[in-house]
Enzyme design. Structure first.
Site, short mmCIF file in Angstrom:
data_model
loop_
_atom_site.label_atom_id
_atom_site.label_comp_id
_atom_site.label_asym_id
_atom_site.label_seq_id
_atom_site.Cartn_x
_atom_site.Cartn_y
_atom_site.Cartn_z
N TYR A 235 0.76 -1.13 0.04
CA TYR A 235 -0.10 -0.08 -0.13
C TYR A 235 0.95 1.12 -0.01
O TYR A 235 1.83 1.20 0.74
CB TYR A 235 -0.84 0.16 1.36
N HIS A 250 -8.00 -1.68 -0.59
CA HIS A 250 -7.50 -2.83 -1.48
C HIS A 250 -6.08 -2.47 -2.10
O HIS A 250 -5.81 -1.07 -2.55
CB HIS A 250 -8.63 -2.85 -2.44
N LYS A 281 -4.03 -6.78 -10.26
CA LYS A 281 -2.83 -6.07 -9.55
C LYS A 281 -1.66 -5.72 -10.31
O LYS A 281 -1.45 -6.59 -11.29
CB LYS A 281 -2.36 -6.92 -8.32
#
Lengths: 391, 391
Positions: A235, A250, A281
């Site tokens: 993140y 997310h 991703k």
């Protein structure tokens, strides 16, 4: 029909008929010398397979596809090269010899990631390390909760329900990080012991840890990528786990570590990228270790082809465009090494082109991945985004 | 608050207060003896973490979560067990000690796959084997086309466009299969050489080949699973590649081979299942090798918990239901061996229950897979369907 002529002694394949010569020249095949086109094995086999090429020696004896292929049987990666060459051609695109690469193409885009200062407050707290499970438990609720909420280090309480439970759990990377810079103390155990246990259990543990520390120290939250088939997910700086489950944050990027000394089956290497792709991703490949200078050699490149791609209204060609990528040709059942890949990538960078990894599977279907360098400011290591593409 | 009492010498954790006893009894915790409940370490740690349990020794000294955990630090998989125990409990479900398993539950469903006779016509043809690429090329168009169209062996022409090109390609499994039962002859090379090259290149090659041959011989089409992250994908008997691209046949099952001697990181093991799940394929796990009898031991089971699940309008409990699954508890950073898994599965079969593999990742989020046996008629090997579930 295109007539190929074989000089068996010199293992040269030539095309001399003027109409064939101009047809191949228009298609950007081979090298022209004094009105004769000389084909590489990959080109000759492609012309025989797809463009109805027929091959004869100077006595007029016919040679089949395999007769020609067998002359080059010892060439490294011959079929990997043939099959990926064919697939690029089958898409209507042009590719050329790597030896023609001139460099300075400037067709790479360096994506710059953000970076933020990171410093842990001095806590001083005690935990219990479980060597069999590579997990540390901390039952000091105040510290556990703060480390979780302020830094998203560890898992306080229950996953996605931190109010449930009173114990904090730290994985092996968090444990070592906290031992080194968070004043964690372990009952009957120290940093050296933990590192020893981790190295014994997990292959290339040090490399994986270096990547963990590299991103953590630049303000990223870095957690397990288990659900996404990778070592880590990240993140961006500022991310926090403190929010209701509805607005759960997310992760959009996953990191997989490919140590330089690791050699891996292509099928295994590609599997990790596939999972990341399927869950949408961005896949980041980490090759830890110091950067090094790579010597370019035009005759012995680590790469396979110089790729021309598409442009508005048509295709790029050597005549009216510049190459876009360098191709690294592989097959499913081959091995790839971290060092090898690193060197090939460094070579691409010097040419100013991005790398396309082309993998021919056991059915000769080719999968393409583009590898783009990214910059993590302050980091000493190389990171790349890998994207699955259909060129 | 629930009061736990610790007998340090015997490492026993008891609950004696009548109200606590009846509360725990209603929740199916522990073992009751003469009005006292004895808790296992997993149960005690769960009660302390989640149900506000406080623990004291007989002198009244308090013990924290880690104080208790440290008494059992040497227990194998202690945290793997604790975290998966907790997650099952957190779902409102009941689980009990494996030693309570009685057997004969009859709660497994054996899925029977079809099987068809398979025989290759005698062809007699020649190919060229490329040891570096583990591929055989055949330029005899008649044979190449027939093998492809009638049996879907090899790739004639181009992938998904067999009319394009004249050469057939055979992967290493097809090559060996054709050498053994299709009268293929190789230029300057024989079965022994090919097998030697394959074994040198691919770890556990023999095991993987056995699985290939097993399904091929029963009429299945078995091709690379590269796109799905597995060793193979299969089509049921009768499948054919001869159709237009619009109606291209989609495989619905993939096979991954887990050799008995292979030990693999859980995260790697799970990655293959994830890819298959993301592309909506049924994942078949193959554990090649002869079936063997497994001795059951109530005190030293390979499994971890006896799981009660849900039933219409509520949950199953030891009081008014029978267990549904056996749990195999793992963490992301552990290794699993083919032999180990095989034995645990054989044990489940003898109990008449299916296995739930519960994997706690580094954040203590638990992923569940159900493993169900399948029958391939005539086969000597064990195959299982693995399904990702949220219990």
């Amino acid at each position: 029909m295109i007539k190929l002529e074989l000089d068996r002694k010199k293992r040269l394949i030539m095309v001399k008929e003027p109409s064939d010569v101009s047809s191949l020249q228009n298609g950007f095949y081979g090298q022209m010398k004094k009105g004769i086109i000389y084909l590489s094995p990959e080109e000759a086999l492609y012309v025989m397979d797809i463009r109805n090429g027929k091959c004869y020696d100077d006595a007029g004896n016919p040679f089949t596809f395999n007769d020609i292929a067998s002359l080059f049987l010892k060439n490294k990666k011959l079929l990997a090269r043939c099959l990926t060459y064919k697939d690029w051609r089958d898409k209507g695109l042009v590719l050329r010899y790597i030896s023609e690469a001139e460099g300075g193409y400037g067709r790479t885009v360096l994506k710059k990631y953000t970076s933020a200062p990171f410093r842990l407050d001095a806590f001083g707290f005690e935990g219990l390390f479980f060597p069999n499970d590579l997990i540390t438990m901390v039952d000091d609720q105040t510290v556990g909760k703060e480390l979780y909420e302020r830094y998203w280090i560890g898992q306080f309480g229950t996953y996605k329900a931190s109010h449930r439970g009173t114990v904090a759990k730290y994985d092996i990377y968090e444990t070592i990080f906290l031992l080194k810079s968070g004043n964690l103390m372990l009952k009957g155990c120290n940093l050296a012991t933990v590192e020893k246990v981790a190295k014994k259990r997990i292959k290339f543990f040090e490399d994986i840890y270096l990547v963990y520390e590299d991103w953590r120290s630049r303000g990223y939250v870095i957690k397990t990528g288990f659900k996404f088939g990778t070592h880590f997910r990240i993140y961006f700086p500022g991310a926090s786990p403190v929010r209701s489950e509805d607005e759960w944050m997310h992760s959009k990027h996953v990191i997989h570590v490919f140590p330089r000394k690791h050699k891996q089956l292509i099928s295994e290497w590609a599997r990790a990228i596939r999972v990341a792709h399927s869950v949408k991703k961005t896949f980041i490949l980490a090759i830890p270790g110091k950067k090094k200078e790579i010597k370019l050699s035009k005759t012995r490149s680590r790469l396979d082809f110089l790729l021309y791609h598409r442009k508005k209204g048509g295709i790029e060609t050597p005549k009216d465009g510049s190459p876009k990528y360098l191709m690294y040709s592989l097959t499913e059942d081959e091995y790839i090494g971290g060092e090898e890949l690193y060197e090939a990538l460094a070579e691409c960078k010097q040419f100013g082109l991005e790398m396309v990894v082309a993998i021919s599977d056991r059915e000769s279907s080719v999968t393409y991945y583009i590898i783009k360098e990214l910059e993590l400011p302050g980091s000493e290591y190389e990171y790349y985004e890998i994207e699955w593409v259909q060129p």
